[in-house]
Design an enzyme around this catalytic site. Structure first.
Site, PDB file in Angstrom:
ATOM      1  N   ARG A 191       0.861  -1.278   0.072  1.00 11.39           N
ATOM      2  CA  ARG A 191      -0.148  -0.169   0.014  1.00 11.39           C
ATOM      3  C   ARG A 191       0.700   1.374   0.079  1.00 11.39           C
ATOM      4  O   ARG A 191       0.502   2.284  -0.640  1.00 11.39           O
ATOM      5  CB  ARG A 191      -0.964  -0.005   1.444  1.00 11.39           C
ATOM      6  CG  ARG A 191      -1.830   1.013   1.289  1.00 11.39           C
ATOM      7  CD  ARG A 191      -2.212   1.388   2.730  1.00 11.39           C
ATOM      8  NE  ARG A 191      -3.081   0.180   3.241  1.00 11.39           N
ATOM      9  CZ  ARG A 191      -4.639   0.399   3.068  1.00 11.39           C
ATOM     10  NH1 ARG A 191      -5.079   1.342   2.499  1.00 11.39           N
ATOM     11  NH2 ARG A 191      -5.251  -0.662   3.696  1.00 11.39           N
TER      12      ARG A 191
ATOM     13  N   LYS B 112       0.349 -19.587   4.942  1.00  7.90           N
ATOM     14  CA  LYS B 112      -0.440 -19.743   6.193  1.00  7.90           C
ATOM     15  C   LYS B 112      -0.744 -18.393   6.896  1.00  7.90           C
ATOM     16  O   LYS B 112      -0.078 -17.559   6.752  1.00  7.90           O
ATOM     17  CB  LYS B 112       0.083 -20.928   6.847  1.00  7.90           C
ATOM     18  CG  LYS B 112       1.419 -20.501   7.323  1.00  7.90           C
ATOM     19  CD  LYS B 112       1.883 -21.556   8.535  1.00  7.90           C
ATOM     20  CE  LYS B 112       0.943 -21.163   9.844  1.00  7.90           C
ATOM     21  NZ  LYS B 112       1.950 -20.963  10.861  1.00  7.90           N
TER      22      LYS B 112
ATOM     23  N   HIS C 175       6.277 -23.956   4.763  1.00  8.43           N
ATOM     24  CA  HIS C 175       7.298 -24.065   4.527  1.00  8.43           C
ATOM     25  C   HIS C 175       7.972 -25.220   4.974  1.00  8.43           C
ATOM     26  O   HIS C 175       9.290 -25.358   4.756  1.00  8.43           O
ATOM     27  CB  HIS C 175       8.054 -22.705   5.064  1.00  8.43           C
ATOM     28  CG  HIS C 175       8.206 -22.724   6.401  1.00  8.43           C
ATOM     29  ND1 HIS C 175       7.212 -22.297   7.375  1.00  8.43           N
ATOM     30  CD2 HIS C 175       9.300 -22.904   7.339  1.00  8.43           C
ATOM     31  CE1 HIS C 175       7.686 -22.452   8.646  1.00  8.43           C
ATOM     32  NE2 HIS C 175       9.102 -22.559   8.642  1.00  8.43           N
TER      33      HIS C 175
ATOM     34  N   LYS D 265      11.818 -27.540   3.873  1.00  8.35           N
ATOM     35  CA  LYS D 265      12.959 -27.891   4.415  1.00  8.35           C
ATOM     36  C   LYS D 265      13.808 -29.022   3.914  1.00  8.35           C
ATOM     37  O   LYS D 265      12.935 -30.086   3.583  1.00  8.35           O
ATOM     38  CB  LYS D 265      12.783 -28.184   5.990  1.00  8.35           C
ATOM     39  CG  LYS D 265      12.353 -26.671   6.489  1.00  8.35           C
ATOM     40  CD  LYS D 265      12.163 -27.075   7.891  1.00  8.35           C
ATOM     41  CE  LYS D 265      11.499 -25.974   8.636  1.00  8.35           C
ATOM     42  NZ  LYS D 265      12.344 -24.840   9.471  1.00  8.35           N
TER      43      LYS D 265
ATOM     44  N   GLU E  52      10.667 -25.345  20.149  1.00 10.93           N
ATOM     45  CA  GLU E  52      11.364 -24.036  20.075  1.00 10.93           C
ATOM     46  C   GLU E  52      11.553 -23.504  21.093  1.00 10.93           C
ATOM     47  O   GLU E  52      10.969 -23.708  22.222  1.00 10.93           O
ATOM     48  CB  GLU E  52      10.365 -23.161  19.204  1.00 10.93           C
ATOM     49  CG  GLU E  52       9.706 -23.622  17.918  1.00 10.93           C
ATOM     50  CD  GLU E  52       8.731 -22.484  17.182  1.00 10.93           C
ATOM     51  OE1 GLU E  52       9.495 -21.771  16.362  1.00 10.93           O
ATOM     52  OE2 GLU E  52       7.600 -22.683  17.277  1.00 10.93           O
TER      53      GLU E  52
ATOM     54  N   ASP F 195      -1.473 -23.228  14.781  1.00 11.15           N
ATOM     55  CA  ASP F 195      -0.100 -22.491  14.266  1.00 11.15           C
ATOM     56  C   ASP F 195       0.780 -23.447  13.772  1.00 11.15           C
ATOM     57  O   ASP F 195       1.328 -23.200  12.923  1.00 11.15           O
ATOM     58  CB  ASP F 195       0.561 -21.654  15.284  1.00 11.15           C
ATOM     59  CG  ASP F 195       1.820 -20.755  14.725  1.00 11.15           C
ATOM     60  OD1 ASP F 195       1.632 -20.130  13.738  1.00 11.15           O
ATOM     61  OD2 ASP F 195       2.940 -21.085  15.478  1.00 11.15           O
TER      62      ASP F 195
ATOM     63  N   HIS G 288       2.209 -27.890   9.928  1.00  9.42           N
ATOM     64  CA  HIS G 288       3.494 -28.267   9.771  1.00  9.42           C
ATOM     65  C   HIS G 288       3.827 -29.864  10.391  1.00  9.42           C
ATOM     66  O   HIS G 288       4.202 -30.705   9.653  1.00  9.42           O
ATOM     67  CB  HIS G 288       4.559 -27.641  10.615  1.00  9.42           C
ATOM     68  CG  HIS G 288       4.739 -26.180  10.193  1.00  9.42           C
ATOM     69  ND1 HIS G 288       4.400 -25.939   9.075  1.00  9.42           N
ATOM     70  CD2 HIS G 288       4.826 -24.988  10.831  1.00  9.42           C
ATOM     71  CE1 HIS G 288       4.389 -24.146   8.793  1.00  9.42           C
ATOM     72  NE2 HIS G 288       4.729 -23.790  10.092  1.00  9.42           N
TER      73      HIS G 288
ATOM     74  N   LYS H 147       6.537 -23.534  22.423  1.00  6.80           N
ATOM     75  CA  LYS H 147       7.463 -22.499  22.521  1.00  6.80           C
ATOM     76  C   LYS H 147       7.891 -22.419  23.786  1.00  6.80           C
ATOM     77  O   LYS H 147       7.450 -22.914  24.809  1.00  6.80           O
ATOM     78  CB  LYS H 147       6.742 -21.190  22.053  1.00  6.80           C
ATOM     79  CG  LYS H 147       6.020 -21.149  20.812  1.00  6.80           C
ATOM     80  CD  LYS H 147       5.947 -20.111  20.257  1.00  6.80           C
ATOM     81  CE  LYS H 147       5.439 -19.892  18.845  1.00  6.80           C
ATOM     82  NZ  LYS H 147       6.364 -20.282  17.716  1.00  6.80           N
TER      83      LYS H 147
HETATM   84  C1  BG6 Z   1       5.657 -20.739  11.662  1.00 13.07           C
HETATM   85  C2  BG6 Z   1       4.762 -20.503  12.885  1.00 13.07           C
HETATM   86  O1  BG6 Z   1       4.799 -21.220  10.748  1.00 13.07           O
HETATM   87  O2  BG6 Z   1       6.516 -21.867  11.938  1.00 13.07           O
HETATM   88  C3  BG6 Z   1       5.604 -20.106  13.865  1.00 13.07           C
HETATM   89  O3  BG6 Z   1       3.701 -19.608  12.695  1.00 13.07           O
HETATM   90  C4  BG6 Z   1       6.843 -21.129  13.922  1.00 13.07           C
HETATM   91  O4  BG6 Z   1       5.153 -19.961  15.118  1.00 13.07           O
HETATM   92  C5  BG6 Z   1       7.598 -21.249  12.981  1.00 13.07           C
HETATM   93  O5  BG6 Z   1       7.885 -20.332  14.973  1.00 13.07           O
HETATM   94  C6  BG6 Z   1       8.527 -22.537  12.794  1.00 13.07           C
HETATM   95  O6  BG6 Z   1       9.411 -22.387  11.775  1.00 13.07           O
HETATM   96  P1  BG6 Z   1      10.787 -22.958  11.812  1.00 13.07           P
HETATM   97  O7  BG6 Z   1      11.254 -22.763  10.472  1.00 13.07           O
HETATM   98  O8  BG6 Z   1      11.667 -21.940  12.406  1.00 13.07           O
HETATM   99  O9  BG6 Z   1      10.803 -24.243  12.333  1.00 13.07           O
END
Ligand code: BG6
Length: 478
Positions: A46, A143, A173, A177, A211, A230, A235, A326
């Protein structure tokens, strides 16, 4: 392998994902010689900004997030020449014709929606109305793809009005990997594992994505989402599919995605007492989850552990334990296939219980270990010991093979190549929501409060109990 020439428009081009991942990833592909000399990357957002200001932003992003030290200024300048900017109004008319003028006719046109899902429909509609999209154009969506089955269906329907499924690239994503793709290579490129890859030989499978970070600045989004939406719905579900699916006949988009879909559809509903939700508390260094999301009454989980079952011939009776959270002890993602005991121990009861475990380490320190049982050295009789056959991918591939490309790099190039294998199909995403929705609904209806856990721990005590009750234990997070 160079790809065809392309014009890539990144909506949300000034946003966090573009700056951290997409643009630095494109630069690395440029440097590797994969991006054709006349390809264009056009940021669209924007804000009013000229090409020079956008290029400066891209330069800073690449220096900050590009990895591998300071980029060569010559490379960076050459890349920036391929970069432009156009201000557009996603919900209005402004900027669209100008954007169309910048696009070339004889190349692949791809449009990356690096924006919230509430804009997906508006962008798709305008790409058609203003004649930017051609029959071979692709759109890439990020996402969260909805936050439940109903919203995901609505998004799918909305996009389907303007684009064919073969033009829609839904990013997870994790599929980009290297080590996640390697799961398929390990399973289907070796003769060793597949005969044992079933309920007859596998006791259980553990999938951990741990994480150390908290929710950071994303509290507003995260508190409405939680670990289940999430991480698990996308994932962890993708990892589960790759580890559990039947061998596809070819490594081709629909062959792979059909098999993944069958896994999701064969998942049993999870019993409420087979799920543990957790929320991290405070410690002396930082405030806890509720302070991070600025919601003192939040009941959102920052940790989930659950036991899933897949009702099909291959997996009936083999539990899949999934956990993610987390602020845990270490950043560690791993899939462990724990094989059953040998049917009979010729060494007697004192030899103890020994198990083969194949652990695939997704990140960091990507690699694989296979625990095998051997004789403990020494004269003390037949004592057994489990030792790992240990393979670090960086060591195995040598100094040049050690650099693992980022997931986004790979995925963006797949979009240009027109290869959807590592992208989620609409029906897959819907099936995944159909599995997670009832779980989320049930704890929301009960007003379930997640169990507190300490930052730097392995999650709440109840998560350990989930396995202890079955006479099993989680592998250490380290
Ligand atoms: C994202 C989540 O899709 O993946 C995050 O929204 C998360 O909360 C992240 O931290 C983890 O990705 P990676 O590649 O760091 O394992």
């Amino acid at each position: 392998i160079p790809v065809d020439s392309f014009d890539l428009v990144i909506f949300g081009g000034t946003g966090d994902l573009a700056r951290r991942k997409i643009l630095p990833g494109l630069f690395r592909r440029f440097r590797a010689g994969q991006m054709p000399a006349d390809a264009q990357v056009i940021g669209a957002a924007r804000s009013d900004m000229d090409d020079a200001a956008f290029r400066e932003m891209v330069r800073e992003a690449i220096v900050e997030f590009g990895g591998n030290g300071t980029p060569d200024p010559g490379d960076l300048d050459a890349f920036l020449e391929r970069v432009a900017y156009q201000s557009v109004d996603a919900k209005g008319e402004a900027g669209w014709s100008e954007l169309e003028d910048k696009l070339r006719d004889d190349c692949v046109r791809a449009f990356y929606f690096s924006v919230g899902p509430s804009l997906f429909g508006d962008l798709a509609e305008r790409l058609r109305t203003f004649g930017l999209a051609t029959e071979t154009s692709r759109i890439v969506v990020e996402k969260p793809f909805g936050n439940d089955l109903e919203s995901a269906r609505a998004l799918n329907r909305e996009l389907a009005q303007y684009f064919d499924e073969t033009q829609i690239y839904r990013i997870d994503h994790y599929l980009g990997k290297e080590t996640v793709q390697n799961l398929m290579a390990v399973r289907f490129g070796n003769v060793l594992f597949e005969p044992l890859w079933n309920a007859q030989f596998v006791d259980h499978i553990q999938i951990t994505v741990a994480e150390t970070v908290g929710v950071g600045g994303r509290g507003g989004y995260y508190d409405h989402s939680g670990a289940m939406r999430d991480m698990v719905q996308n994932h962890l579900m993708q990892l589960l599919c790759l580890i559990a699916m039947e061998p596809p006949a070819q490594f081709e988009p629909d062959a792979v995605r059909d098999e993944k879909l069958k896994v999701i559809r064969a998942l049993d509903p999870v019993e409420p007492h087979h799920i543990v939700r957790g929320q991290y508390g405070a410690d002396e260094k930082q405030p806890g989850y509720r302070a991070h999301v600025e919601n003192e009454r939040s009941r959102t989980e920052s940790f989930v552990a659950l036991k899933a079952h897949i009702s099909n011939w291959r997996w009936a009776g083999t539990p899949f334990y999934l956990r993610t959270g987390k602020m845990l002890r270490a950043r560690a993602s791993e899939i462990a296939v724990v094989f059953k005991d040998a049917p009979h121990s010729i060494f007697g009861a004192e030899a103890g219980r020994h198990r083969n475990v194949l652990a695939i380490r997704l990140q960091p320190n990507e690699g694989m270990t296979l625990d095998v049982t051997i004789k403990e050295p020494g004269p003390g009789g037949m004592r057994l010991l489990d030792v790992p056959l240990d393979m670090s991918f960086a060591d195995a591939l040598g100094p040049d093979g050690g650099e693992v490309p980022d997931a986004y790099e790979r995925l963006v190039m797949d979009v240009i190549r027109g290869n959807q294998t590592l992208f989620m199909r609409g029906d897959e995403v819907e099936a995944a929501w159909a599995w997670t929705d009832p779980l989320i609904d049930s704890w929301e209806a009960r007003g379930d409060v997640p169990k507190p856990y300490d930052p730097g721990s392995s999650g709440p005590e109840d998560a350990l109990m989930l396995m202890h009750r079955d006479g099993r234990r989680w592998r250490d997070i380290k």
